[in-house]
Design a protein around this motif. Structure first.
Motif, short mmCIF file in Angstrom:
data_model
loop_
_atom_site.label_atom_id
_atom_site.label_comp_id
_atom_site.label_asym_id
_atom_site.label_seq_id
_atom_site.Cartn_x
_atom_site.Cartn_y
_atom_site.Cartn_z
N HIS A 123 0.85 -1.19 0.00
CA HIS A 123 0.00 0.00 0.00
C HIS A 123 0.88 1.24 0.00
CE1 HIS A 123 -3.63 -2.32 0.63
NE2 HIS A 123 -3.03 -2.97 1.60
N CYS A 138 -4.72 5.29 1.61
CA CYS A 138 -3.88 4.60 0.65
C CYS A 138 -4.04 5.31 -0.69
CB CYS A 138 -4.30 3.14 0.52
SG CYS A 138 -3.33 2.26 -0.73
N HIS A 146 -8.26 1.30 -3.55
CA HIS A 146 -8.31 1.04 -2.10
C HIS A 146 -8.92 2.22 -1.36
CE1 HIS A 146 -4.67 -1.89 -2.67
NE2 HIS A 146 -5.72 -2.22 -3.37
#
Ligand SMILES: [Cu+2]
Length: 572
Positions: free
Chosen positions: A474, A536, A541
């Protein structure tokens, strides 16, 4: 014959030339540049979308002359006045009228509606320390609809903003990925890098905006020149999953200044420079989910690239006497990140190739294989870039505040990335994405809630340790501030620069501890007061809920107490 002519005219209006983008293999053009005059940069942008003939969805920031995604060039202290007209249409509803949403008829205040729909948009000025206030850099409530008048952004570039590369893009929760992958992004340059770094004085500079988009040829088998790789899997976002080989189908195609480099053959975009000419390349990773790992090859040999700024901050901001150029033969850039570096063109007769090397995003991540990006050829009469950095430059004054690495944090907070299948028994069920403060319940970001996850105070410096408990990489990003990376999975690092976006390494399922980063977070600037997100920067996401909210309260104890009394539930 009149009728078919009218039809043709209607078709032309539906697909104006403004939506046209370069073909694969084209020469890379520079974005249109707009410069401030007498301390002000004023512009009008219209955002439009369309489905192109090749099936790709395009989101375009257009100037009145039809040029797209201008580079905004401002000096510290300048006023930026940007009027944004939203002319988005609901492409999904057009494709499937049965699913058309009710057009929002009631007028809502763009400063407070927080409306999230396929035709809502707004702007985030990524990296700038501009206040998180409406008409400036506020993205949680600000939402502009197609029926709204042009919405005016009016923000002062902070006088102490470090010189370098920043960018603008939409930030409507749930719709960031589709708009950014469609091309809604542009560069913003705070002038004065030559004042921080003598090595760039007089150099011609080139802005490269690297975007991603859905695959133009999703069904194509890999190129015959690639080794055979195991069966392609789909990751939790529906993209090609990391197969661990460095080859195979990527999650998205990439483009350079809108020249696509599509899978499976990656026909490189074209760049022509003068032999052995030195240039400053200002590279923005504006991709929605794709990590970059850039290298410049002559033959098979990776060349030295001299990094002078990262995420809009010159590398010598620590004030050290060390050489303010970091030489590397490859450069990783997470989605949202920027790197500015000195490169040298090949000698006459030698071909260069800009590539992105594979990035291991973990078992649960997207496939980011090795691929060509641009062929770099030379000619004595190659056109020069539009901008050269000034030769004469007064050195930047030393930063007014002590170097972040020398300031003791007032507290340490612990956060973690995690993912959960909505049906744990079904690996094909949807994934929820969380970014959680230790002690709180993991929950997807709720845009209808006004609760904040973290309350901090202006003037403070904090350490945040951020773990990754998921099996994919991430990219942590926070609005309004820059931070210093102090530790990478417990190992101290000594970086002489700041970042606003950083990779958090993935969990391999075996190590005894989750991988983590330790960041020193800087809330000293008064412009950080307000409420803003951290998330993120893989936009699938972020849209999926991997986001949290921080409120930075004014430093004065009386004001802080009053603000706390007015808001009885600062922590949820
Ligand atoms: Cu992520």
């Amino acid at each position: 014959m009149l009728f078919p002519l009218l039809l043709a005219a209607a078709t032309l209006r539906a697909q104006p030339a403004a939506y046209s983008r370069p073909a694969p293999g084209s020469a890379i053009a520079e974005p249109r540049q707009l410069r401030s005059r007498d301390g002000v940069l004023s512009l009008e942008l219209t955002v439009r979308n369309a489905r192109a003939a090749d099936g790709s969805v395009r989101y375009c920031y257009l100037l009145p002359d039809g040029s797209e995604s201008p580079t905004l060039r401002v000096h510290p202290g300048d006023l930026l006045v940007l009027k944004l007209k939203n002319e988005l249409t609901d492409l999904a509803a057009q494709a499937s009228p049965a699913h058309a949403q009710h057009a929002a008829s009631a007028h809502a205040d763009p400063c407070s509606s927080g409306r999230m729909s396929a035709t809502s948009t707004n702007l985030h000025f990524h990296g700038l320390t501009a206040p998180p206030q409406c008409h400036q850099d506020e993205v949680l409530r600000t939402s502009i609809q197609p029926q709204d008048a042009p919405f005016e952004y009016r923000l002062r570039i902070p006088a102490a903003e470090p010189p370098g590369l920043y960018w603008y893009h939409p930030h409507i929760h749930g719709f960031s990925a589709v708009q950014v992958a469609g091309g809604a992004s542009g560069a913003l340059i705070v002038e004065g890098l030559e004042r921080a770094t003598a090595a760039v004085r007089g150099l011609p500079e080139r802005v490269l905006v690297i975007r991603d988009q859905n695959l133009l040829h999703p069904a194509a088998p890999p190129s015959k020149s690639e080794p055979v790789v195991p069966k392609m899997l789909i990751d939790r976002d529906g993209d090609a999953a990391n197969n661990g080989t460095g080859f195979g189908k990527p999650a998205k195609d990439l483009s350079l200044n809108f020249v696509p480099v599509p899978y499976p053959d990656y026909p490189p975009a074209q760049l022509r420079l003068r032999p052995q000419e030195r240039q400053l390349w200002r590279v923005l990773n504006a991709a929605s989910v794709t990590y970059l790992n850039l290298a410049l090859l002559f033959g098979r040999t990776a060349q030295a690239l001299g990094i002078v700024a990262i995420d809009g901050v010159p590398v010598n901001r620590a004030g050290s006497a060390a050489e303010p150029v970091i030489w590397r033969d490859h450069i990783g850039i997470p989605p949202g990140g920027r790197v500015e570096f000195i490169m040298t063109a090949p000698p006459a007769g030698v071909a260069g190739l800009l590539v992105t090397r594979t990035v291991d995003t973990g078992q649960g991540g997207e496939n980011d294989p090795n691929r060509a990006l641009a062929a770099v050829s030379t000619a004595e009469d190659a056109p020069e870039p539009a901008t050269h950095l000034p030769v004469d430059a007064a050195p930047l004054p030393l930063a007014a505040l002590p170097w972040l690495g020398d300031v003791a944090p007032v507290r340490t907070r612990y956060l973690y990335f995690s993912e959960k299948l909505t049906d744990p028994g079904n690996p094909n069920s949807a994934t929820e994405f969380y970014l959680t403060l230790e002690g709180q319940q993991p929950a997807a970001f709720d845009p209808t809630s006004s609760a904040t996850n973290i309350v901090a105070h202006q003037g403070d410096v904090e350490d945040w340790i951020i773990e990754n408990r998921s099996t994919e990489l991430h990219a942590f990003h926070i609005h309004q501030i820059h931070f210093l990376l102090l530790e990478w999975s417990g190992v101290p690092v000594n970086e002489p620069f700041l970042r606003d976006t950083v990779n958090v390494p993935y969990f391999n399922g075996r190590s005894l501890q989750y991988p983590s980063v330790r960041l020193r977070m800087d809330f000293r600037d008064p412009d950080t007061v307000g409420t803003f997100p951290y998330h993120c920067h893989l936009l699938e996401h972020e849209d999926g809920g991997m986001m949290g909210i921080i409120r930075v309260e004014p430093a004065a104890p009386a004001a802080a107490a009053a603000a706390a009394a007015a808001s009885p539930a600062p922590q949820r």
